[in-house]
Enzyme design. Structure first.
Site, short mmCIF file in Angstrom:
data_model
loop_
_atom_site.label_atom_id
_atom_site.label_comp_id
_atom_site.label_asym_id
_atom_site.label_seq_id
_atom_site.Cartn_x
_atom_site.Cartn_y
_atom_site.Cartn_z
CD GLN A 23 57.40 68.91 69.83
OE1 GLN A 23 56.43 69.32 69.69
NE2 GLN A 23 57.71 67.99 70.40
N GLY B 153 50.70 64.74 67.59
CA GLY B 153 50.87 66.51 67.18
C GLY B 153 52.83 66.77 66.91
CG HIS C 20 51.30 68.72 74.13
ND1 HIS C 20 51.41 68.11 75.43
CD2 HIS C 20 52.34 69.20 73.34
CE1 HIS C 20 52.67 67.22 74.92
NE2 HIS C 20 53.17 67.93 73.31
CD GLU C 21 51.50 69.72 69.63
OE1 GLU C 21 52.75 69.69 69.51
OE2 GLU C 21 51.44 68.24 69.30
CB CYS D 251 55.56 66.00 75.12
SG CYS D 251 56.59 67.65 74.39
CG LEU D 252 57.14 62.95 69.44
CD1 LEU D 252 56.23 63.80 67.91
CD2 LEU D 252 56.86 61.63 69.30
CG HIS E 94 56.00 72.10 72.67
ND1 HIS E 94 56.86 71.18 73.02
CD2 HIS E 94 54.88 70.48 71.91
CE1 HIS E 94 56.85 70.46 73.66
NE2 HIS E 94 55.40 69.79 73.67
O1 GNR Z 1 52.25 62.47 70.45
C1 GNR Z 1 51.93 62.97 71.38
N1 GNR Z 1 50.82 62.35 71.97
C2 GNR Z 1 49.94 63.38 72.68
C3 GNR Z 1 49.63 62.61 73.79
C4 GNR Z 1 48.48 63.38 75.16
C5 GNR Z 1 48.93 64.43 74.87
C6 GNR Z 1 49.60 65.00 74.09
C7 GNR Z 1 49.94 64.57 72.71
S1 GNR Z 1 50.98 65.60 72.02
C8 GNR Z 1 52.27 64.35 71.35
C9 GNR Z 1 53.22 64.11 70.54
C10 GNR Z 1 54.17 66.15 70.92
O2 GNR Z 1 55.42 66.28 71.50
N2 GNR Z 1 53.70 67.25 70.14
O3 GNR Z 1 54.21 68.16 70.75
NI NI Z 2 55.23 67.86 72.78
#
Ligand code: GNR
Ligand code: NI
Length: 167
Positions: A51, A46, A133-134, A91-92, A137
């Protein structure tokens, strides 16, 4: 298409609140395509516009095994949520850090697609986690903010130290 630079925690710009998209036009579609390319290259499941320092309500997600099911959410709204689940999140924007977070088990989301058309999706499991999660952000929230102050401090120090070492 282009691979965009991903902001790393602790960067104050990750706490910017994203604005709604006014019109899904050529510019927005180009941003969506660049975000998808950036997510696949990372690789991640995601990516939120926050980001890549674009503070608009745009999310791309692909949780499929073969990276063949791109999902685009523009101006997403959670209209219903239920239950709880614990998931180890990464998270990236917080590379190398994986921690358990509690989220709703199911969410109903309304959004616009890449074509500008509204749709509704009921998500559960990993997709529900990823959407939440997104969407965090887009509100300027990073998953580590659910952790204790002690853990947040340790993660900040670790990432700052790593940044110094790679300069
Ligand atoms: O790549 C991602 N893996 C992930 C694993 C578990 C819960 C959420 C994520 S999102 C993350 C990519 C990211 O940072 N999205 O904002
Ligand atoms: Ni993230």
């Amino acid at each position: 298409m282009a691979i965009l630079n991903i902001l790393h925690y602790p960067d104050a710009r990750l706490h910017t609140v994203a604005q709604p998209v006014n019109a899904v036009d050529e510019r927005v579609r180009r941003l969506v395509d660049d975000m998808a390319e950036t997510m696949y290259a990372a690789p991640g499941i995601g990516l939120a516009a926050t980001q890549i320092n674009a503070h608009e309500q745009i999310i791309v997600i692909d949780i499929s095994e073969d990276k063949s099911e791109l999902r685009v959410f523009i101006n997403p709204r959670i209209t219903a949520s239920s239950g709880e689940q614990m998931c180890e999140e990464g998270c990236l924007s917080v590379p190398g850090i994986y921690e358990m977070v509690c989220r709703a088990e199911k969410v109903t989301v309304e959004a616009l697609g890449r074509d500008g058309q509204p749709f509704v999706v009921e998500a559960e499991g990993l997709l529900a986690v990823c959407i939440q999660h997104e969407m965090d952000h887009l509100k300027g929230k990073v998953f580590v903010e659910y952790l204790s102050q002690l853990k947040q401090g340790r993660i900040k120090n670790k990432l700052k130290k790593r940044l110094r070492e790679t300069m």
